[in-house]
Design an enzyme around this catalytic site. Structure first.
Site, PDB file in Angstrom:
ATOM      1  N   SER A 148       0.697  -1.181  -0.112  1.00 24.87           N
ATOM      2  CA  SER A 148      -0.077   0.546   0.008  1.00 24.87           C
ATOM      3  C   SER A 148       0.871   1.589  -0.228  1.00 24.87           C
ATOM      4  CB  SER A 148      -0.933   0.073   1.476  1.00 24.87           C
ATOM      5  OG  SER A 148      -2.243   1.497   1.076  1.00 24.87           O
ATOM      6  N   TYR A 161      -3.145  -0.939  10.193  1.00 27.15           N
ATOM      7  CA  TYR A 161      -2.936  -1.061   8.858  1.00 27.15           C
ATOM      8  C   TYR A 161      -1.445  -0.556   8.415  1.00 27.15           C
ATOM      9  CZ  TYR A 161      -4.563  -1.451   4.094  1.00 27.15           C
ATOM     10  OH  TYR A 161      -4.394  -1.745   2.270  1.00 27.15           O
TER      11      TYR A 161
HETATM   12  P1  NAI Z   1     -11.126  -5.558  -0.539  1.00 21.52           P
HETATM   13  O1  NAI Z   1     -12.351  -5.609   1.365  1.00 21.52           O
HETATM   14  O2  NAI Z   1     -12.534  -5.357  -1.498  1.00 21.52           O
HETATM   15  O3  NAI Z   1     -11.025  -6.534  -0.485  1.00 21.52           O
HETATM   16  C1  NAI Z   1     -10.108  -7.273   0.510  1.00 21.52           C
HETATM   17  C2  NAI Z   1     -10.244  -8.741   0.177  1.00 21.52           C
HETATM   18  O4  NAI Z   1      -9.723  -9.802   1.213  1.00 21.52           O
HETATM   19  C3  NAI Z   1     -11.810  -9.263   0.630  1.00 21.52           C
HETATM   20  O5  NAI Z   1     -12.290 -10.326  -0.833  1.00 21.52           O
HETATM   21  C4  NAI Z   1     -12.088  -9.906   1.388  1.00 21.52           C
HETATM   22  O6  NAI Z   1     -13.119 -11.516   1.948  1.00 21.52           O
HETATM   23  C5  NAI Z   1     -10.888 -10.544   1.622  1.00 21.52           C
HETATM   24  N1  NAI Z   1     -10.520 -11.373   3.579  1.00 21.52           N
HETATM   25  C6  NAI Z   1     -10.207 -10.361   3.938  1.00 21.52           C
HETATM   26  N2  NAI Z   1      -9.513 -11.302   4.684  1.00 21.52           N
HETATM   27  C7  NAI Z   1      -9.648 -12.811   4.547  1.00 21.52           C
HETATM   28  C8  NAI Z   1      -9.471 -13.891   5.096  1.00 21.52           C
HETATM   29  N3  NAI Z   1      -8.858 -13.703   6.026  1.00 21.52           N
HETATM   30  N4  NAI Z   1      -9.039 -15.108   4.008  1.00 21.52           N
HETATM   31  C9  NAI Z   1      -9.457 -14.842   2.741  1.00 21.52           C
HETATM   32  N5  NAI Z   1      -9.732 -13.475   2.356  1.00 21.52           N
HETATM   33  C10 NAI Z   1      -9.562 -12.315   3.242  1.00 21.52           C
HETATM   34  O7  NAI Z   1     -10.652  -4.479  -0.308  1.00 21.52           O
HETATM   35  P2  NAI Z   1      -9.915  -4.459  -1.076  1.00 21.52           P
HETATM   36  O8  NAI Z   1      -9.605  -2.528  -2.300  1.00 21.52           O
HETATM   37  O9  NAI Z   1     -10.089  -4.757  -2.866  1.00 21.52           O
HETATM   38  O10 NAI Z   1      -8.070  -4.994  -0.982  1.00 21.52           O
HETATM   39  C11 NAI Z   1      -7.376  -5.544  -1.539  1.00 21.52           C
HETATM   40  C12 NAI Z   1      -6.119  -5.603  -0.920  1.00 21.52           C
HETATM   41  O11 NAI Z   1      -5.581  -4.158  -1.663  1.00 21.52           O
HETATM   42  C13 NAI Z   1      -6.237  -5.496   0.354  1.00 21.52           C
HETATM   43  O12 NAI Z   1      -4.600  -6.039   0.477  1.00 21.52           O
HETATM   44  C14 NAI Z   1      -6.013  -3.960   1.139  1.00 21.52           C
HETATM   45  O13 NAI Z   1      -5.005  -4.165   2.210  1.00 21.52           O
HETATM   46  C15 NAI Z   1      -4.623  -3.503  -0.698  1.00 21.52           C
HETATM   47  N6  NAI Z   1      -4.904  -2.456  -0.778  1.00 21.52           N
HETATM   48  C16 NAI Z   1      -6.189  -1.415  -0.821  1.00 21.52           C
HETATM   49  C17 NAI Z   1      -5.952   0.167  -0.883  1.00 21.52           C
HETATM   50  C18 NAI Z   1      -7.308   0.537  -1.891  1.00 21.52           C
HETATM   51  O14 NAI Z   1      -7.650   2.353  -1.933  1.00 21.52           O
HETATM   52  N7  NAI Z   1      -8.551   0.050  -1.811  1.00 21.52           N
HETATM   53  C19 NAI Z   1      -5.166   0.433  -1.277  1.00 21.52           C
HETATM   54  C20 NAI Z   1      -4.209  -0.249  -0.898  1.00 21.52           C
HETATM   55  C21 NAI Z   1      -3.696  -1.243  -0.990  1.00 21.52           C
END
Ligand code: NAI
Length: 256
Positions: A148, A161
């Site tokens: 991130s 985070y």
């Molecule tokens: P999101 O909340 O839509 O996706 C995160 C996914 O990880 C979800 O599908 C969730 O169910 C899954 N997840 C969480 N805990 C889990 C577990 N214990 N086992 C299996 N799956 C699990 O959010 P997003 O934005 O798509 O996030 C994806 C990645 O990108 C994350 O690592 C987040 O930290 C990172 N990120 C996101 C940013 C943003 O602005 N959206 C910015 C920088 C990084």
């Protein structure tokens, strides 16, 4: 002089078998779709299997796998199941992640532990299990870790985070250094603020709108903004000499 490879071939992932964690929504779902659209077989892993089934129905290249990444004991069996679907894994996208609450003094112990287990421990255990398999079969592969913008900056998210993502970034470099000799490339993508279930509420809020004004490009990103970086790092033809890198995809936010 070597031949120039046309872009279509450069990013053709036919023959690759990818595991994408957290593929039920947001970036993870998009990553699975983009890899599959470029010829990779993709095992889409997450806890919400109903959503994964919908995703798998969109492409013969996508298969669904139930996986809670914090259940580290379940990882070997999950990788076995993933390899039964499409054969030996060559790509791992460590995308699953959770955001967390507030200031350090207001963060409950359980919350800290859950963030570290999901965002850090899971990446450690999954990457290691993936690498062990490639090393054992003397193969090659690539890991893409989703860090991130806040890996290098505090104050834009909760401390827990930001700390977890700094760990992911450092882990990527350590993995890249140790596993280069085994034919495994490891790189990190550091997104800025991208529209997803994790950020939608914040981005729509007055604080989020204010934050966007400080992004040099004056906008938040869409999951599709990551497509090119994902393909670059996934394709050994395109990025065979890149390992240990971090690519920011943030509209210039890291500069602000
Ligand atoms: P999101 O909340 O839509 O996706 C995160 C996914 O990880 C979800 O599908 C969730 O169910 C899954 N997840 C969480 N805990 C889990 C577990 N214990 N086992 C299996 N799956 C699990 O959010 P997003 O934005 O798509 O996030 C994806 C990645 O990108 C994350 O690592 C987040 O930290 C990172 N990120 C996101 C940013 C943003 O602005 N959206 C910015 C920088 C990084």
């Amino acid at each position: 002089m070597s031949q120039i490879t046309p872009a279509q071939q450069l990013f053709d992932l036919t023959g690759e078998v990818a595991l994408v964690t957290g593929a039920s929504s947001g970036l993870g779902r998009r990553f699975a779709e983009v890899l599959a659209a470029h010829g990779a077989k993709v095992v889409a892993a997450a806890r919400r299997t109903d959503r994964l089934k919908d995703l798998a129905a969109t492409s013969p290249n996508i298969s669904a796998l139930a996986l809670d990444v914090t259940d580290t004991k379940a990882i070997p069996a999950a990788l076995d199941e993933a390899e039964r679907a499409f054969g030996p894994l060559t790509l791992l996208v460590n995308n699953a992640g959770i955001a967390s609450g507030g200031r350090i003094v207001n963060t409950q112990d359980g919350e800290w532990e859950q963030v570290i287990r999901t965002n850090v421990d899971a990446v450690w255990h999954l990457s290691r299990a993936f690498a062990e398999r490639i090393i054992a079969r003397k193969g090659s592969g690539a890991i893409i870790n989703i860090a991130s913008l806040v890996a290098g900056r505090v104050g834009l998210s909760s401390a827990s985070y930001a700390i977890s993502k700094a760990a992911v970034l450092h882990m990527s470099k350590a993995q890249a250094w140790e596993w280069a000799r085994h034919g495994i490339r490891v790189n990190a993508i550091s997104p800025g603020f991208i529209a997803s279930e994790m950020t939608d509420e914040y981005l729509a809020s007055p604080a989020g709108q204010d934050m966007i004004k400080r992004v040099p490009q004056r906008r938040s990103g869409q999951p599709s903004d990551l497509d090119g970086t994902l393909l670059l790092l996934a394709s050994s033809r395109a990025s065979g000499f890149i390992t240990g890198a971090e690519i920011n995809v943030d509209g210039g936010h890291a500069l602000a």
